[in-house]
Scaffold this active site. Structure first.
Site, PDB file in Angstrom:
ATOM      1  N   ARG A   1       0.771  -1.093   0.337  1.00  0.00           N
ATOM      2  CA  ARG A   1      -0.257   0.089  -0.057  1.00  0.00           C
ATOM      3  C   ARG A   1       0.725   1.375  -0.181  1.00  0.00           C
ATOM      4  NH1 ARG A   1      -5.484  -0.999   3.637  1.00  0.00           N
ATOM      5  NH2 ARG A   1      -6.260  -3.089   2.493  1.00  0.00           N
TER       6      ARG A   1
ATOM      7  N   ASP B   1     -15.450   9.039  10.201  1.00  0.00           N
ATOM      8  CA  ASP B   1     -14.825   8.735   9.497  1.00  0.00           C
ATOM      9  C   ASP B   1     -12.857   9.576   9.934  1.00  0.00           C
ATOM     10  OD1 ASP B   1     -13.884   5.189   8.404  1.00  0.00           O
ATOM     11  OD2 ASP B   1     -12.959   6.533   8.072  1.00  0.00           O
TER      12      ASP B   1
HETATM   13  C1  LIG Z   1     -13.791  -1.606   7.742  1.00  0.00           C
HETATM   14  S1  LIG Z   1     -14.354  -0.370   7.932  1.00  0.00           S
HETATM   15  C2  LIG Z   1     -15.939  -0.602   8.826  1.00  0.00           C
HETATM   16  C3  LIG Z   1     -17.375  -0.019   7.681  1.00  0.00           C
HETATM   17  C4  LIG Z   1     -18.509   0.369   7.938  1.00  0.00           C
HETATM   18  N1  LIG Z   1     -18.223   0.300   9.787  1.00  0.00           N
HETATM   19  C5  LIG Z   1     -18.558  -1.190   7.997  1.00  0.00           C
HETATM   20  O1  LIG Z   1     -18.821  -1.817   8.879  1.00  0.00           O
HETATM   21  O2  LIG Z   1     -19.218  -1.875   6.672  1.00  0.00           O
HETATM   22  C6  LIG Z   1     -13.310   0.471   8.605  1.00  0.00           C
HETATM   23  C7  LIG Z   1     -13.161   2.100   8.692  1.00  0.00           C
HETATM   24  O3  LIG Z   1     -12.932   2.580   9.362  1.00  0.00           O
HETATM   25  C8  LIG Z   1     -12.254   3.625   9.598  1.00  0.00           C
HETATM   26  N2  LIG Z   1     -10.950   4.109  10.646  1.00  0.00           N
HETATM   27  C9  LIG Z   1      -9.922   2.890  11.116  1.00  0.00           C
HETATM   28  N3  LIG Z   1      -9.680   3.695  12.221  1.00  0.00           N
HETATM   29  C10 LIG Z   1     -10.855   4.670  12.552  1.00  0.00           C
HETATM   30  C11 LIG Z   1     -10.564   5.499  14.075  1.00  0.00           C
HETATM   31  N4  LIG Z   1      -9.225   5.820  15.082  1.00  0.00           N
HETATM   32  N5  LIG Z   1     -11.377   6.547  13.794  1.00  0.00           N
HETATM   33  C12 LIG Z   1     -12.141   6.477  12.974  1.00  0.00           C
HETATM   34  N6  LIG Z   1     -12.315   5.608  12.041  1.00  0.00           N
HETATM   35  C13 LIG Z   1     -11.128   4.807  11.679  1.00  0.00           C
HETATM   36  C14 LIG Z   1     -11.697   3.285   8.781  1.00  0.00           C
HETATM   37  O4  LIG Z   1     -11.152   4.882   7.768  1.00  0.00           O
HETATM   38  C15 LIG Z   1     -12.417   2.622   7.831  1.00  0.00           C
HETATM   39  O5  LIG Z   1     -13.213   3.040   6.846  1.00  0.00           O
END
Ligand SMILES: C[S@@+](CC[C@H](N)C(=O)[O-])C[C@H]1O[C@@H](n2cnc3c(N)ncnc32)[C@H](O)[C@@H]1O
Length: 289
Positions: free
Chosen positions: A51, A160
């Site tokens: 990445r 997010d």
């Molecule tokens: C796998 S996605 C999950 C999206 C959705 N909640 C779902 O279950 O389909 C994880 C998301 O968490 C976000 N993320 C990761 N670390 C985070 C943090 N410390 N605070 C807020 N968002 C975060 C990422 O940018 C990503 O968009």
């Protein structure tokens, strides 16, 4: 540090176009953990390499030593965001884990709509919303139960850490494949069909978008919003955090949940802190402390 430990840290952790040592990996992992809560172990080294190699190429850097130095400089501050964006996993889809939306529709929405009709404030939060499929699925579920819900004080906060993904979510435009899980009647009513060249796409209509407020927010940072929530979806994000950080997040949710609120978490996550009780499969309510 002994000479042999130093040698191991300088040795390549992934072989590739750009030299990437164990020390580089540790520096990146330490930065990521401190700034996002995401914990990476060495098994993720190849993923990190692939990445970030794209970032090195774009920046014209020769190796990860240069990259690690660059993100520490004033010029590199923006790159820290790019690095976080590159290393977060944004996989999501409409109505992911459908039983949560069934529960929201059947067990929560009727009561929440009733409260809203009595003039009460109703708040839902998608706490790691990625590209928006989750908060829009929440909005569509509320609209199923009350098609004129926008007349009431009902709002969905969608946040997010990744500013770029939040901007995409706010746009609310999805490819044909992405909208497949949305029932046809719901899609026809609340989304508009468009073309982007040869590709067909769907735009979430304003009546849906107006229910959702998108903001950048780091779950391990400060939470500026005031007021408590009736529904929180925090799914498939704390799975990337260490146990202590997960626990901290669950405890913080407790503080922002109304007495009758529900917290929906990812299928492989669980809550093990006092004060929560199960309210269904990966659904929690506040209980006795
Ligand atoms: C796998 S996605 C999950 C999206 C959705 N909640 C779902 O279950 O389909 C994880 C998301 O968490 C976000 N993320 C990761 N670390 C985070 C943090 N410390 N605070 C807020 N968002 C975060 C990422 O940018 C990503 O968009």
């Amino acid at each position: 540090m002994s000479a042999s430990v130093a040698r191991v840290r300088e040795s390549a952790i992934v072989e590739g176009e750009y030299p990437f040592s164990r020390r580089n990996f540790e520096q990146i992992a330490t930065f990521l953990r401190a700034n996002t809560g995401i914990a990476l172990n060495e098994a993720k080294a190849a993923l990190v390499y692939s990445r970030l190699a794209k970032r090195l190429r774009l920046l014209g850097l020769r190796n990860f030593d240069e990259y690690c130095r660059y993100i520490e400089t004033a010029d590199g501050a923006q790159e820290q965001h790019e690095m976080i964006n590159a290393l977060t996993t944004n996989v999501t889809r409409f109505y992911r884990e459908p039983h949560h939306f069934d529960h929201l529709r059947q067990d929560m929405a009727p009561r929440l709509v009733q409260l809203a009709k009595q003039g009460k404030r109703v708040r839902l939060w998608s706490a790691a919303c990625s590209s928006g499929e989750e908060p829009y699925s929440m909005a569509l579920t509320m609209l199923d139960v009350c098609p004129d819900v926008e007349r009431y004080d009902v709002k969905i906060l969608a946040t997010d850490i990744d500013a770029k993904i939040v901007a995409r979510a706010r746009l609310g435009v999805y490819r044909e494949e992405a909208v497949a899980p949305i029932p046809a009647a719901t899609r026809e009513r609340w989304m508009a069909r468009e073309r982007d060249g040869a590709a067909k796409q769907w735009r979430v209509k304003d009546a849906v978008r107006s229910l959702v407020t998108f903001n950048e927010l780091n779950l391990i940072g400060s939470w500026p919003m005031r007021g408590q929530f009736d529904v929180i979806f925090c799914r498939n994000v704390v799975i990337y955090f260490e146990n202590d950080t997960q626990e901290l997040i669950w405890r913080r949710f407790k503080e922002v949940m109304k007495a009758d609120a529900r917290l929906y978490i990812g299928h492989s996550e669980r809550i093990d802190v006092p004060g929560f009780e199960s309210a269904g499969l990966t659904i929690y309510k506040l209980g006795d402390v």
